[in-house]
Design an enzyme around this catalytic site. Structure first.
Site, mmCIF file in Angstrom:
data_model
loop_
_atom_site.group_PDB
_atom_site.id
_atom_site.type_symbol
_atom_site.label_atom_id
_atom_site.label_comp_id
_atom_site.label_asym_id
_atom_site.label_seq_id
_atom_site.Cartn_x
_atom_site.Cartn_y
_atom_site.Cartn_z
ATOM 1 N N TYR A 100 2.310 -1.716 2.916
ATOM 2 C CA TYR A 100 3.038 -2.990 2.898
ATOM 3 C C TYR A 100 2.731 -3.836 4.134
ATOM 4 O O TYR A 100 3.079 -5.014 4.179
ATOM 5 C CB TYR A 100 4.560 -2.766 2.806
ATOM 6 N N LYS A 154 -0.360 11.931 -1.113
ATOM 7 C CA LYS A 154 -1.404 12.187 -2.097
ATOM 8 C C LYS A 154 -2.640 12.659 -1.332
ATOM 9 O O LYS A 154 -3.704 12.016 -1.351
ATOM 10 C CB LYS A 154 -1.699 10.918 -2.911
ATOM 11 N N ASP A 193 2.991 12.373 -7.013
ATOM 12 C CA ASP A 193 3.147 12.288 -8.483
ATOM 13 C C ASP A 193 3.926 13.490 -9.007
ATOM 14 O O ASP A 193 4.785 13.362 -9.879
ATOM 15 C CB ASP A 193 1.787 12.135 -9.179
ATOM 16 N N ASP A 233 9.440 3.864 -1.531
ATOM 17 C CA ASP A 233 9.996 2.738 -2.279
ATOM 18 C C ASP A 233 10.178 3.146 -3.738
ATOM 19 O O ASP A 233 11.244 2.955 -4.335
ATOM 20 C CB ASP A 233 9.029 1.547 -2.153
ATOM 21 N N ASP A 252 13.885 4.799 -5.704
ATOM 22 C CA ASP A 252 14.492 4.125 -6.863
ATOM 23 C C ASP A 252 14.716 5.137 -7.986
ATOM 24 O O ASP A 252 15.751 5.117 -8.659
ATOM 25 C CB ASP A 252 13.574 3.003 -7.388
HETATM 26 C C1 IPM Z 1 13.356 -2.031 -1.158
HETATM 27 C C2 IPM Z 1 12.777 -3.253 -1.803
HETATM 28 C C3 IPM Z 1 11.906 -3.948 -0.778
HETATM 29 C C4 IPM Z 1 10.791 -2.999 -0.429
HETATM 30 C C5 IPM Z 1 11.344 -5.308 -1.196
HETATM 31 C C6 IPM Z 1 12.421 -6.258 -1.637
HETATM 32 C C7 IPM Z 1 10.512 -5.911 -0.091
HETATM 33 O O1 IPM Z 1 12.095 -2.908 -2.948
HETATM 34 O O2 IPM Z 1 14.070 -2.167 -0.158
HETATM 35 O O3 IPM Z 1 13.084 -0.936 -1.633
HETATM 36 O O4 IPM Z 1 9.817 -2.894 -1.165
HETATM 37 O O5 IPM Z 1 10.902 -2.327 0.579
HETATM 38 MG MG MG Z 2 12.348 -0.905 -3.499
#
Ligand code: IPM
Ligand code: MG
Length: 354
Positions: A140, A191, A224, A248, A252
């Site tokens: 990133y 990975k 993975d 990230d 989630d």
């Molecule tokens: C998170 C979000 C952020 C990230 C975005 C909004 C930049 O997805 O906090 O996980 O990718 O870190």
């Molecule tokens: Mg995120």
């Protein structure tokens, strides 16, 4: 000495959930917590007011505060902004500017919500994972980056995954330290089978464990495979250490196991003594913004993390967490949890629990 909490409500449902966190903080202040709460525009709201998602002044105030609590950023209104002026770019700049390199993302399943998970109760009831995601490096942030047009008219897009040993080991250290107060088990994801930098991640994490944390049980897993194991048997994990990108995605996934992203807080911390950045994991949810139905629990639990890690008040953090649990036990459920409780009523229930 009075501590300072800088609130950055942001966009979408951010202001609605931040308002509830502010009410909870107000209650604690009334009861004796020595805290000053300030506010600043951030993300799309800052673009509207100042033309950029993060002003120099707001960054300076964030660095001068003891903790920063963000609501959410982004939304369709700002989708056509140049890439580096988007609300999300402001968030990355804030994380980098505050040098908060370790992102703590607990995924804890409240027993009252185990049936809201897409997995069977037996797999998630009592689940208590802690992601430690590297937050200010990796793909990133890496250079070179961008999109260029080649002589033949095609486009070429580049982002660079890059880490130094120092960046890897400082976030691994946070994971090892936190694991000591839990079960002492860290699983690190990369990975290494296809990425040299992934293999280096594995080696550098292992080297720090061998040199300084012999009491920690460290295992390694390909990212993975971890995505698969998280839905197969999530309770096998305790602390999970990842780079920025895998963290990230995988956090989630783990978050959804707990029933709702609306429940999950996060903390981003840097070197000891520097301010932390606290934010709910959920986004700005433009589809439900302004309707008073957003779940404020993640924002309130993020405040709890701020109390624990930046504001020197771990007992109050526990109290706030217990109040959220009490609100759920009393039956309060916002629509994301399958109920009809409004944002404000969820706030009332949390305050009642407090
Ligand atoms: C998170 C979000 C952020 C990230 C975005 C909004 C930049 O997805 O906090 O996980 O990718 O870190
Ligand atoms: Mg995120």
């Amino acid at each position: 000495m009075t501590k300072t909490l800088l609130l950055l409500p942001g966009d979408g449902i951010g202001p609605e959930v931040s308002a509830i966190a502010r009410r909870v903080a107000g209650r604690l202040i009334n009861e004796g917590l020595d805290l000053a709460v300030e506010e600043a525009a951030f993300g799309g709201a800052s673009i509207d007011a100042h033309g950029v998602p993060l002003t120099d002044e707001t960054l300076a105030r964030a660095k001068a505060a003891d903790a920063v609590l963000m609501g959410a950023v982004g939304g369709p209104k700002w989708a056509d902004q140049p890439y580096d002026k988007r609300p999300e770019a402001g968030l990355l700049a804030l994380r980098a500017g505050m040098n908060v390199y370790a992102n703590l993302r607990p995924a804890r399943c409240f027993s009252a919500l185990a049936d809201a998970s897409s997995l069977k109760r037996v797999f998630v009831d009592g689940l208590d994972l802690l992601f430690v995601r590297e937050l200010t490096g990796g793909v990133y942030f890496g250079e070179p980056r961008g999109v260029e047009t080649l002589p033949d008219g095609q486009r070429r897009g580049v982002n660079t995954h890059v880490y130094t040993t120092g960046e890897i080991q400082r976030v691994a250290r946070v994971a090892f330290e936190l694991a000591r107060s839990r079960t002492g088990h860290v699983c690190s994801a990369e990975k290494g089978n296809v990425m040299e930098a992934g293999l280096m991640w594995r080696e550098d994490v292992q080297a720090l464990r061998d040199a300084e944390y012999p009491d920690i049980k460290l295992s390694h897993m390909l990212a993975d495979n971890m995505a698969m194991q998280l839905v197969k048997n999530p309770k096998q994990f305790d602390v999970i250490l990842t780079d920025n990108l895998f963290g990230d995605i995988l956090s989630d996934e783990a978050g959804m196991l707990t029933g709702s992203l609306g429940m999950l807080p996060s903390a981003a911390i840097g070197d000891p003594g520097t301010p932390g950045l606290y934010e709910p994991i959920h986004g700005s949810a433009p589809d439900i913004a302004g309707r008073g139905v957003a779940n404020p629990c993640a924002a309130v639990l993020s405040l709890a993390m701020a109390l624990r890690y930046s504001l020197g008040a771990p007992p109050l953090a526990g109290k706030v967490e217990a109040a959220v649990e009490a609100a759920l036990d009393a039956g309060a459920r916002t629509p994301d949890l399958g109920g009809t409780t409004t944002t404000a009523a969820m706030g009332d229930a949390i305050l009642a629990g407090l």
